[in-house]
Design a protein around this motif. Structure first.
Motif, PDB file in Angstrom:
ATOM      1  N   HIS A 376      -1.955 -17.815 -10.647  1.00 53.76           N
ATOM      2  CA  HIS A 376      -2.425 -16.444 -10.817  1.00 53.76           C
ATOM      3  C   HIS A 376      -2.497 -16.075 -12.298  1.00 53.76           C
ATOM      4  O   HIS A 376      -3.498 -15.476 -12.751  1.00 53.76           O
ATOM      5  CB  HIS A 376      -1.491 -15.500 -10.065  1.00 53.76           C
ATOM      6  CG  HIS A 376      -1.871 -14.060 -10.229  1.00 53.76           C
ATOM      7  ND1 HIS A 376      -2.971 -13.498  -9.605  1.00 53.76           N
ATOM      8  CD2 HIS A 376      -1.293 -13.058 -10.964  1.00 53.76           C
ATOM      9  CE1 HIS A 376      -3.054 -12.224  -9.934  1.00 53.76           C
ATOM     10  NE2 HIS A 376      -2.036 -11.934 -10.758  1.00 53.76           N
ATOM     11  N   GLU A 377      -1.406 -16.429 -13.033  1.00 53.16           N
ATOM     12  CA  GLU A 377      -1.370 -16.074 -14.444  1.00 53.16           C
ATOM     13  C   GLU A 377      -2.465 -16.792 -15.233  1.00 53.16           C
ATOM     14  O   GLU A 377      -3.031 -16.233 -16.166  1.00 53.16           O
ATOM     15  CB  GLU A 377       0.004 -16.406 -15.031  1.00 53.16           C
ATOM     16  CG  GLU A 377       1.146 -15.586 -14.465  1.00 53.16           C
ATOM     17  CD  GLU A 377       1.037 -14.117 -14.828  1.00 53.16           C
ATOM     18  OE1 GLU A 377       0.395 -13.792 -15.851  1.00 53.16           O
ATOM     19  OE2 GLU A 377       1.585 -13.284 -14.091  1.00 53.16           O
ATOM     20  N   LYS A 379      -5.288 -17.878 -13.893  1.00 55.35           N
ATOM     21  CA  LYS A 379      -6.593 -17.457 -13.383  1.00 55.35           C
ATOM     22  C   LYS A 379      -7.075 -16.162 -14.051  1.00 55.35           C
ATOM     23  O   LYS A 379      -8.277 -15.994 -14.315  1.00 55.35           O
ATOM     24  CB  LYS A 379      -6.502 -17.274 -11.870  1.00 55.35           C
ATOM     25  CG  LYS A 379      -7.844 -16.979 -11.218  1.00 55.35           C
ATOM     26  CD  LYS A 379      -7.686 -16.883  -9.709  1.00 55.35           C
ATOM     27  CE  LYS A 379      -9.022 -16.597  -9.035  1.00 55.35           C
ATOM     28  NZ  LYS A 379      -8.895 -16.488  -7.572  1.00 55.35           N
ATOM     29  N   THR A 380      -6.129 -15.260 -14.342  1.00 57.96           N
ATOM     30  CA  THR A 380      -6.514 -13.952 -14.901  1.00 57.96           C
ATOM     31  C   THR A 380      -7.231 -14.097 -16.246  1.00 57.96           C
ATOM     32  O   THR A 380      -8.351 -13.598 -16.410  1.00 57.96           O
ATOM     33  CB  THR A 380      -5.277 -13.051 -15.027  1.00 57.96           C
ATOM     34  OG1 THR A 380      -4.702 -12.895 -13.717  1.00 57.96           O
ATOM     35  CG2 THR A 380      -5.643 -11.694 -15.601  1.00 57.96           C
ATOM     36  N   THR A 383     -10.544 -16.043 -15.816  1.00 57.69           N
ATOM     37  CA  THR A 383     -11.578 -15.218 -15.183  1.00 57.69           C
ATOM     38  C   THR A 383     -12.210 -14.261 -16.198  1.00 57.69           C
ATOM     39  O   THR A 383     -13.445 -14.064 -16.221  1.00 57.69           O
ATOM     40  CB  THR A 383     -10.970 -14.441 -14.007  1.00 57.69           C
ATOM     41  OG1 THR A 383     -10.430 -15.381 -13.057  1.00 57.69           O
ATOM     42  CG2 THR A 383     -12.024 -13.573 -13.329  1.00 57.69           C
ATOM     43  N   ALA A 384     -11.269 -13.667 -17.015  1.00 58.69           N
ATOM     44  CA  ALA A 384     -11.784 -12.733 -18.031  1.00 58.69           C
ATOM     45  C   ALA A 384     -12.700 -13.451 -19.016  1.00 58.69           C
ATOM     46  O   ALA A 384     -13.796 -12.969 -19.355  1.00 58.69           O
ATOM     47  CB  ALA A 384     -10.616 -12.070 -18.756  1.00 58.69           C
ATOM     48  N   GLU A 413      -7.805 -13.093 -24.722  1.00 54.86           N
ATOM     49  CA  GLU A 413      -7.426 -13.764 -23.474  1.00 54.86           C
ATOM     50  C   GLU A 413      -7.148 -15.252 -23.700  1.00 54.86           C
ATOM     51  O   GLU A 413      -6.254 -15.828 -23.081  1.00 54.86           O
ATOM     52  CB  GLU A 413      -8.539 -13.592 -22.435  1.00 54.86           C
ATOM     53  CG  GLU A 413      -8.733 -12.176 -21.927  1.00 54.86           C
ATOM     54  CD  GLU A 413      -7.508 -11.627 -21.220  1.00 54.86           C
ATOM     55  OE1 GLU A 413      -6.760 -12.435 -20.599  1.00 54.86           O
ATOM     56  OE2 GLU A 413      -7.242 -10.410 -21.295  1.00 54.86           O
ATOM     57  N   LYS A 547       4.629  -4.705 -14.209  1.00 56.13           N
ATOM     58  CA  LYS A 547       3.632  -5.760 -14.380  1.00 56.13           C
ATOM     59  C   LYS A 547       2.471  -5.320 -15.253  1.00 56.13           C
ATOM     60  O   LYS A 547       1.980  -6.062 -16.096  1.00 56.13           O
ATOM     61  CB  LYS A 547       3.132  -6.215 -13.012  1.00 56.13           C
ATOM     62  CG  LYS A 547       4.215  -6.854 -12.160  1.00 56.13           C
ATOM     63  CD  LYS A 547       3.675  -7.281 -10.821  1.00 56.13           C
ATOM     64  CE  LYS A 547       4.744  -8.015 -10.017  1.00 56.13           C
ATOM     65  NZ  LYS A 547       5.938  -7.243  -9.790  1.00 56.13           N
ATOM     66  N   ARG A 551       1.624  -7.040 -18.955  1.00 48.68           N
ATOM     67  CA  ARG A 551       0.373  -7.720 -19.280  1.00 48.68           C
ATOM     68  C   ARG A 551      -0.300  -7.072 -20.482  1.00 48.68           C
ATOM     69  O   ARG A 551      -0.877  -7.740 -21.321  1.00 48.68           O
ATOM     70  CB  ARG A 551      -0.554  -7.692 -18.073  1.00 48.68           C
ATOM     71  CG  ARG A 551      -0.140  -8.669 -16.974  1.00 48.68           C
ATOM     72  CD  ARG A 551      -1.305  -9.009 -16.061  1.00 48.68           C
ATOM     73  NE  ARG A 551      -0.911  -9.983 -15.054  1.00 48.68           N
ATOM     74  CZ  ARG A 551      -0.429  -9.668 -13.867  1.00 48.68           C
ATOM     75  NH1 ARG A 551      -0.260  -8.389 -13.552  1.00 48.68           N
ATOM     76  NH2 ARG A 551      -0.098 -10.601 -13.000  1.00 48.68           N
TER      77      ARG A 551
END
Length: 594
Positions: A376-377, A379-380, A383-384, A413, A547, A551
């Protein structure tokens, strides 16, 4: 053993007594027979002398009665024996003790019959005339023709013989009594000599029976009893060695069982628990004293366990099951039930292995969560980056202001992704203990001042006051780079979660006065604080209290986890106290010497 000695003594005395008695009787009888034979031989010699000196007459009976009776009486005075003169037809011609005319015919008397046959006749019998036992010896006057010869007979009273034998018997009895007493003393001495070493051997055997394997027989003889003592000593040596080895093996087995991380329960064919190690006691919540010797159904709180044990008894094959126990605390256990078969292939019971897999399952769950969190971490930001790159490729690159904004986001990112990958790799190395620490003395006053200066620029951006209080000349043995990484991570967290205008402080103090053995580092901020429910989990990987804010501040969620592992590598501890809205205090305690 004393009773055995007495019995042996009595047996020896009895045997010697019987032997002495038999010898005495034999000697007495032999003496009497020899004495009688000697008397008979003497009487024969006396009769030969009489016949040689005497003239044998024939004639009228009246004259013969007077002649032979007178001769018999004179000869009796000389020989002290009864004499009788008998004619060839058995008529008594003269007798020293009785009137011959009134006496019966003696032709049928045994001694007379033998004399007429062999020349000499001998016998012992009761005399009706004299009313006593007599020894008779008869001899033919004419040895050449004994069957028709006249007979001369001597008779000796056995009372004299018996008196002589009695004297012999008395002397013999006294001698035998003395011999018997001596034999008894010798018998006791022999019995004592035999039983004393046997008593010692018996005492040693009893001590060996009572598990005293150091008992030994004092061997002083070289006979069979000495060899028996040596054999007992050799047996004791062998038993001592064997029992020492057995006890050592038992201690080793007990140590292995008590220190096993798995619980072990042995149940015999009757369903009774015969063995329970310490780990099994902890898992089941019962002591060995409560369960050993009882049926497995005694642990009523574990009814599911009883059912699976029953199934193992019925199926007599290996069973494996995972089961959740709620007593004495909640645990997930891996159960292995192995049937036991004896040498003759008969069923001997069941061996139950209890393994607590709660931590393993928790680690597996944490690993799954870690993989999910990492995915998940990662992917974020990816994705950005991908989204903004696609937008730029779609034509936004022609707009300088928009493209610059998108490229800045892509850069941020990418930087975040780089930090995340770096932290993951760092944490992986730390957890696998592939990070060698270079310990050296660190003077904490200068160390803290330098670290604070490195963080001051970041604090000034948010107008946060950064202060340090450290006593001089406080030293700790540590890896300086890793210790700085710990302090900077905690200071950075304090700065990130403290509103503008707040403060972050670091205080170092020795624990234990002048001869301190550890130091304590307090890092305190006036930030937003941590809710009480989140405090136990803040050192977990990727765990964030807020959270969204985490971030936005660029955090990876791995900083505190890295800090905790580095502190533990320094054999220290880290704790946190926090109050929502009032700030947090992280406390690190490190030993002075590693």
């Amino acid at each position: 053993m004393n009773s055995f000695r007495m019995r042996l003594t009595l047996i020896l005395i009895g045997m010697i007594g019987l032997a002495v008695l038999a010898a005495g009787l034999f000697m007495g009888k032999t003496y009497r027979d020899n004495h009688l034979e000697a008397l008979q031989d003497n009487m024969v010699r006396e009769m030969n002398i009489i016949l040689d000196q005497m003239q044998w007459r024939t004639g009228e009976p009246a004259d013969l009665y007077a002649y032979y009776t007178g001769k018999a009486k004179r000869l009796k005075d000389i020989t002290d024996t009864r004499l009788t003169f008998i004619r060839g037809d058995g008529v008594v011609l003269g007798d020293s003790d009785h009137d011959p005319q009134t006496m019966d015919n003696h032709s049928k008397r045994q001694e007379v019959v033998e004399a007429k046959k062999d020349g000499i006749g001998r016998t012992t019998r009761y005399s009706d005339t004299l009313k006593q036992n007599l020894l008779y010896v008869a001899m033919a006057v004419d040895p050449a023709h004994p069957e028709s010869s006249d007979i001369i007979r001597m008779a000796l009273s056995l009372e004299k013989v018996d008196e002589s034998v009695k004297r012999i018997w008395l002397a013999l009895i006294v001698g035998l009594l003395i011999l018997f007493i001596a034999a008894a003393l010798i018998s006791y001495r022999i019995a004592f000599g035999l039983t004393q070493p046997l008593e010692q051997i018996t005492r040693v055997a009893k001590r060996i029976k009572s598990l005293d394997y150091r008992a030994r027989v004092q061997v002083k003889r070289t006979d069979e009893i000495g060899e028996l003592g040596l054999a007992i000593n050799a047996m004791a040596d062998s038993l001592h060695v064997q029992m020492t080895r057995i006890h050592q093996n038992e201690r080793q087995l007990a140590s292995v069982l008590d220190n096993m991380i798995s619980g072990v329960v042995m149940i015999n064919a009757e369903g009774n628990i015969v063995l329970l190690n310490r780990r099994a006691e902890e898992v089941l919540g019962f002591s060995a004293h409560e369960l050993v010797g009882h049926r497995y159904t005694v642990a009523k709180q574990q009814s599911e366990l009883a059912h699976i044990i029953q199934e193992a008894f019925e199926r007599k094959e290996h069973l494996r099951e995972e089961m959740t126990f709620y007593y004495p605390e909640e645990r997930l256990l891996d159960l292995n039930l192995v049937p036991i078969f004896e040498d003759d292939n008969s069923f001997g019971g069941v061996l139950l292995i209890l393994e607590d897999v709660t931590a393993i399952r928790r680690l597996e769950r944490m690993r799954s969560e870690f993989v999910a969190n990492v995915s998940h971490e990662l992917k974020t930001p990816i994705t950005a980056v991908k989204g903004f790159a696609e937008t730029l490729l779609g034509g936004a690159v022609d707009d300088p202001e928009l493209s610059r904004s998108f490229l800045q986001i892509i850069f941020d990112e990418s930087d975040r992704l780089n930090r995340l990958i770096g932290d993951i790799l760092e944490l992986s190395k730390i957890e696998s203990r592939r990070v060698p620490l270079q310990f050296s003395p660190v003077e904490l006053s200068s160390f803290v001042q330098k670290t604070v200066e490195l963080m001051r620029a970041e604090a000034l951006q948010k107008q946060i006051r950064l202060s340090a209080k450290v006593e001089p000349d406080i030293y700790v043995e540590a890896d300086e780079d890793r210790l700085r990484q710990i302090v900077m991570n905690l200071l950075s967290n304090g700065i990130n979660y403290t509103p503008e205008g707040g403060s972050v402080s670091i205080v170092v103090e020795p624990v234990g006065g002048e001869n301190y053995e550890s130091v304590r580092i307090h890092i305190t901020d006036t930030g937003i604080g941590i809710p009480k429910k989140d405090l136990p989990r803040i050192f977990e990987r990727f765990y964030r209290v807020d959270k969204a804010r985490s971030r936005s501040s660029g955090g990876t969620g791995l900083g505190l986890s890295i800090v905790k592992h580095l502190v533990e590598l320094h054999k220290g501890t880290i704790t946190v106290d926090s109050l929502v809205g009032s700030g947090s205090t992280f406390t690190i305690e490190l030993p002075v010497l590693q």
